[in-house]
Enzyme design. Structure first.
Site, PDB file in Angstrom:
ATOM      1  NE  ARG A  51      -2.834   8.962  -5.602  1.00 31.90           N
ATOM      2  CZ  ARG A  51      -1.936   9.929  -5.838  1.00 31.90           C
ATOM      3  NH1 ARG A  51      -0.694   9.819  -5.385  1.00 31.90           N
ATOM      4  NH2 ARG A  51      -2.290  11.007  -6.498  1.00 31.90           N
ATOM      5  CE1 TYR A 103       2.471 -16.367   1.733  1.00 36.33           C
ATOM      6  CE2 TYR A 103       3.176 -14.170   1.092  1.00 36.33           C
ATOM      7  CZ  TYR A 103       2.184 -15.129   1.189  1.00 36.33           C
ATOM      8  OH  TYR A 103       0.915 -14.836   0.757  1.00 36.33           O
ATOM      9  CG  ASP A 175       7.645 -11.449   7.000  1.00 37.72           C
ATOM     10  OD1 ASP A 175       6.966 -11.058   7.978  1.00 37.72           O
ATOM     11  OD2 ASP A 175       7.129 -11.931   5.979  1.00 37.72           O
ATOM     12  CE  LYS A 200      -1.362 -13.651   6.916  1.00 38.12           C
ATOM     13  NZ  LYS A 200      -0.977 -12.659   5.918  1.00 38.12           N
TER      14      LYS A 200
END
Length: 383
Positions: A51, A103, A175, A200
């Site tokens: 983690r 977004y 972004d 993406k």
């Protein structure tokens, strides 16, 4: 990795090395959740628990930082996990400035997940730098920009926006999902941090979800995001990191192909009688074309089109496609089409006659033929 190298070489080599144990050229996957301590109780190889850090995640982060030209990077389990981590790093009363067509997931995170956190947010047309200046407050701490924007493909002057944020003593975040580091270099325009939905184009195959935050320099928001990543646990699995790093190998060449294909499809749609408007910054008539040409080396694989006749007609066109796939997301080899307002919900500000297209890696003759039959040769659907 010695260097500096061109970005194609960086995409293949950054964060990787030949495995010293086996000589494997492709990086191995490290699935172990825990790592051995030394006799002195320390961790001589730098890993303790997955983690907190993992060899595959570290390799991906090193590669992303090198690609973007940044100092450091953090890999997350999704793009919205990055948004969440940044919002967690802000204080009650802090103000976020974001685009009016940002977004929709970012709006939902701020207005729903952090509804009781005391954060404030304003949404402004960031193609108008005067409007951005007017919206800045003494409490503005984060200026978020998407360029090209989703789904209207608006273009923001990154250098101008970065200067406004710097004067306000706010951190600017771009972004870069639509453009990737291949087509746009936000740090060279003065932006402080860059975020990506690596789901993406960076992953590139529609088979892994992830996000990333890259910083140009040490800053408090990045370090707070690191704590959120490590202690909050919104980390990608070793396999997710391995898949994403594999996708980066071909990123420069894929982005050029996506851009070339999208330019041809946009040109076709712009000349079709059934289409009211095409939003693609590569078209000379796009309002942001000159700015995009200055700050981008290519115009990307995303575009949107507004068809004649409103929502019903747009839905009919999407229903008639045969090669395009009706699906959300973007950046994979398949071409996708969606009625964006339906995805965003009843509070969507997206025009009801708009279809968003992610142009894939198929032959453009086939893509154009599919759109032509879906739209109707005469501009009137045969239904």
């Amino acid at each position: 990795m010695p260097g500096p190298y061109k970005i194609e070489t960086t995409a293949v080599h950054a964060g990787r090395c030949v495995d010293p144990a086996t000589g494997a050229v492709t990086p191995p996957m490290h699935l172990s959740t825990t790592f051995e301590r030394g006799a002195d109780g320390e961790y001589p190889l730098g890993f303790s628990y997955s983690r907190e850090d993992n060899p595959n995640r570290r390799a991906l982060e090193q590669c992303l930082a090198a690609l973007e030209g940044g100092q450091d990077a953090l890999a997350f389990a999704s793009g919205l996990a990055v948004v969440t981590a940044l919002a967690q790093g802000l204080e009650p009363g802090d103000h976020i400035l974001a685009p009016d067509d940002v977004y929709y997931g970012l709006r939902k995170v701020i207005s729903e997940v952090f509804a009781k956190s005391g954060l404030e947010a304003s949404y402004v047309d960031m193609t108008d730098l005067g409007a951005v200046r007017a919206a800045v407050r003494p409490s503005t701490r984060l200026v978020w920009v998407e360029t090209p924007s989703n789904p209207l493909m608006k273009i923001t002057d990154l250098a101008g926006l970065a200067a406004i944020a710097r004067k306000a003593n706010a951190i600017s975040v771009c972004d870069g999902t639509f453009a990737t580091p291949i087509l746009q270099r936000p740090f060279e325009q003065g932006i402080d941090m860059v975020t990506h939905s690596t789901t993406k184009y960076i992953g590139g195959h529609s088979d892994v979800v992830g996000g990333a935050l890259v910083t140009k320099y040490d800053n408090y928001l990045f370090e707070r995001a690191r704590k959120s990543q490590q202690l909050g646990g919104a980390v990608p699995s070793p396999f997710d990191c391995w898949l994403t790093l594999r996708g980066i190998d071909t990123l420069p060449y894929r982005m050029r192909a996506h851009s070339e294909n999208a330019g041809k499809v946009a040109g076709f749609l712009a000349g079709h009688a059934a289409v009211d408007a095409v939003h693609y910054p590569g078209l000379p008539g796009h309002p942001g074309h000159r700015v995009a040409a200055r700050q981008m080396s290519g115009f990307g694989g995303m575009l949107s089109a507004q068809v004649n006749g409103g929502r019903e007609r747009a839905m009919q066109v999407a229903a008639r496609v045969r090669l395009f796939i009706r699906a959300t997301s973007l950046g994979g080899p398949h071409s996708l089409i969606e009625h964006r307002a339906s995805v965003e919900g009843r509070n969507s500000k997206t025009p009801q006659n708009l279809l968003r297209l992610s142009i894939g890696l198929e032959n453009t003759d086939d893509l154009i033929a599919d759109l032509e039959q879906a739209l109707g040769r005469s501009g009137i659907l045969d239904i």
